[in-house]
Design a protein around this motif. Structure first.
Motif, PDB file in Angstrom:
ATOM      1  N   GLU A  46       9.544   9.525  20.617  1.00 35.43           N
ATOM      2  CA  GLU A  46       9.737   9.180  19.212  1.00 35.43           C
ATOM      3  C   GLU A  46       8.411   8.954  18.497  1.00 35.43           C
ATOM      4  O   GLU A  46       8.261   9.307  17.333  1.00 35.43           O
ATOM      5  CB  GLU A  46      10.611   7.926  19.091  1.00 35.43           C
ATOM      6  CG  GLU A  46      10.966   7.621  17.664  1.00 35.43           C
ATOM      7  CD  GLU A  46      12.030   6.554  17.539  1.00 35.43           C
ATOM      8  OE1 GLU A  46      12.037   5.888  16.495  1.00 35.43           O
ATOM      9  OE2 GLU A  46      12.834   6.389  18.465  1.00 35.43           O
ATOM     10  N   SER A 109      12.095   0.988  17.446  1.00 35.61           N
ATOM     11  CA  SER A 109      12.347   2.413  17.302  1.00 35.61           C
ATOM     12  C   SER A 109      12.706   2.746  15.856  1.00 35.61           C
ATOM     13  O   SER A 109      13.512   2.053  15.232  1.00 35.61           O
ATOM     14  CB  SER A 109      13.511   2.809  18.224  1.00 35.61           C
ATOM     15  OG  SER A 109      14.058   4.037  17.850  1.00 35.61           O
ATOM     16  N   LEU A 110      12.090   3.802  15.340  1.00 35.51           N
ATOM     17  CA  LEU A 110      12.400   4.235  13.976  1.00 35.51           C
ATOM     18  C   LEU A 110      13.871   4.605  13.835  1.00 35.51           C
ATOM     19  O   LEU A 110      14.525   4.246  12.855  1.00 35.51           O
ATOM     20  CB  LEU A 110      11.534   5.436  13.589  1.00 35.51           C
ATOM     21  CG  LEU A 110      10.084   5.135  13.255  1.00 35.51           C
ATOM     22  CD1 LEU A 110       9.271   6.415  13.203  1.00 35.51           C
ATOM     23  CD2 LEU A 110       9.998   4.392  11.946  1.00 35.51           C
ATOM     24  N   GLN A 111      14.390   5.337  14.809  1.00 39.50           N
ATOM     25  CA  GLN A 111      15.794   5.739  14.748  1.00 39.50           C
ATOM     26  C   GLN A 111      16.717   4.520  14.785  1.00 39.50           C
ATOM     27  O   GLN A 111      17.729   4.486  14.099  1.00 39.50           O
ATOM     28  CB  GLN A 111      16.134   6.697  15.898  1.00 39.50           C
ATOM     29  CG  GLN A 111      15.486   8.042  15.777  1.00 39.50           C
ATOM     30  CD  GLN A 111      16.051   8.839  14.609  1.00 39.50           C
ATOM     31  OE1 GLN A 111      17.135   8.600  14.118  1.00 39.50           O
ATOM     32  NE2 GLN A 111      15.282   9.801  14.149  1.00 39.50           N
ATOM     33  N   ALA A 114      16.542   2.832  11.435  1.00 33.85           N
ATOM     34  CA  ALA A 114      17.251   3.659  10.447  1.00 33.85           C
ATOM     35  C   ALA A 114      18.758   3.558  10.637  1.00 33.85           C
ATOM     36  O   ALA A 114      19.506   3.497   9.654  1.00 33.85           O
ATOM     37  CB  ALA A 114      16.797   5.108  10.560  1.00 33.85           C
ATOM     38  N   VAL A 122      11.499   0.677   8.233  1.00 28.43           N
ATOM     39  CA  VAL A 122      11.132   2.075   8.481  1.00 28.43           C
ATOM     40  C   VAL A 122       9.919   2.456   7.631  1.00 28.43           C
ATOM     41  O   VAL A 122       8.976   3.082   8.126  1.00 28.43           O
ATOM     42  CB  VAL A 122      12.320   3.017   8.212  1.00 28.43           C
ATOM     43  CG1 VAL A 122      11.894   4.472   8.264  1.00 28.43           C
ATOM     44  CG2 VAL A 122      13.447   2.751   9.198  1.00 28.43           C
ATOM     45  N   MET A 125       6.772   0.893   9.113  1.00 29.20           N
ATOM     46  CA  MET A 125       6.367   1.571  10.354  1.00 29.20           C
ATOM     47  C   MET A 125       5.754   2.933  10.066  1.00 29.20           C
ATOM     48  O   MET A 125       4.751   3.307  10.671  1.00 29.20           O
ATOM     49  CB  MET A 125       7.560   1.725  11.299  1.00 29.20           C
ATOM     50  CG  MET A 125       7.831   0.489  12.116  1.00 29.20           C
ATOM     51  SD  MET A 125       8.968   0.813  13.461  1.00 29.20           S
ATOM     52  CE  MET A 125      10.516   0.798  12.614  1.00 29.20           C
ATOM     53  N   LEU A 126       6.353   3.668   9.159  1.00 30.18           N
ATOM     54  CA  LEU A 126       5.817   4.988   8.817  1.00 30.18           C
ATOM     55  C   LEU A 126       4.418   4.862   8.214  1.00 30.18           C
ATOM     56  O   LEU A 126       3.531   5.671   8.520  1.00 30.18           O
ATOM     57  CB  LEU A 126       6.754   5.716   7.863  1.00 30.18           C
ATOM     58  CG  LEU A 126       8.067   6.224   8.473  1.00 30.18           C
ATOM     59  CD1 LEU A 126       8.980   6.769   7.384  1.00 30.18           C
ATOM     60  CD2 LEU A 126       7.803   7.276   9.533  1.00 30.18           C
ATOM     61  N   TYR A 137       5.321   6.962   1.501  1.00 31.74           N
ATOM     62  CA  TYR A 137       6.337   6.118   2.147  1.00 31.74           C
ATOM     63  C   TYR A 137       6.618   4.850   1.361  1.00 31.74           C
ATOM     64  O   TYR A 137       7.743   4.352   1.364  1.00 31.74           O
ATOM     65  CB  TYR A 137       5.902   5.753   3.566  1.00 31.74           C
ATOM     66  CG  TYR A 137       5.697   6.943   4.471  1.00 31.74           C
ATOM     67  CD1 TYR A 137       6.596   8.003   4.488  1.00 31.74           C
ATOM     68  CD2 TYR A 137       4.602   7.006   5.319  1.00 31.74           C
ATOM     69  CE1 TYR A 137       6.403   9.091   5.313  1.00 31.74           C
ATOM     70  CE2 TYR A 137       4.405   8.096   6.158  1.00 31.74           C
ATOM     71  CZ  TYR A 137       5.311   9.133   6.146  1.00 31.74           C
ATOM     72  OH  TYR A 137       5.127  10.199   6.972  1.00 31.74           O
TER      73      TYR A 137
END
Length: 184
Positions: A46, A109-111, A114, A122, A125-126, A137
């Motif tokens: 990821e 985790s981004l997923q 999300a 998110v 983090m991005l 972002y």
């Protein structure tokens, strides 16, 4: 998974006084160990740059797996004659230090964020992962698109539903047999 493996490593050394208690605690520890590999590979994939994902995963798995096996055999040869089999589990629970480092320093985790609709997490983090695009972002009007639907939660029931059932069960069986062959 690392918390589970660490706690049950300590519990096995301390409380594994009969065959039944040893097997039960060792099984619970194995659940944590068994989850570490796929979770680690998924997490690495990821966050790794797209062109290096397979390389990072392969080297991470190979070095960790082989290095851990080599160190475990050395620890077993050195500590077991002096302090008994429990010493192996006490050394294993030293992963507590790694647990704390991972828990407090690795991003979520981004997923996962999300899927829980935590858009601001998110975005932060991005920005941290790709500072060159941080302005994009941070823009509240920017639409962040995620390939996974957020209307359903991941669960064991979902993994066992059609069409995922066959893949899930065969993957579980293969992983179980692999880990049983290695750790059994």
């Amino acid at each position: 998974a690392l918390w589970v493996a660490t706690v049950f490593s300590a519990a096995t050394g301390l409380l594994g006084t009969s065959f039944a208690s040893f097997c039960t605690l060792r099984f619970c520890m194995g659940l944590g160990l068994g989850a570490l590999l796929p979770l680690g590979v998924t997490y690495m994939n990821e966050f790794a740059p797209r062109r290096y994902r397979n390389t990072f995963s392969t080297w991470g798995w190979t070095l960790g797996f082989n290095g851990g096996g080599a160190v475990a055999s050395i620890v077993g040869l050195v500590f077991t004659p002096k302090w008994g089999w429990q010493a192996l589990y006490y050394v294993g629970c030293l992963s507590f230090v790694v647990v704390l480092l991972c828990h407090f320093s690795l991003p979520e985790s981004l997923q996962f964020a999300a899927s829980r609709n935590r858009r601001e997490v998110v975005r932060r983090m991005l920005c941290r992962l790709n500072p060159a695009r941080a302005a994009l972002y941070r823009n509240p009007e920017a639409i962040l698109s995620f390939p996974e639907p957020t209307d359903s939660r991941a669960s064991i029931a979902y993994l066992l539903s059609e069409p995922k059932r066959r893949i899930t069960l065969s993957t579980w069986a293969a992983c179980f047999l692999l880990l049983f062959a290695i750790y059994g």
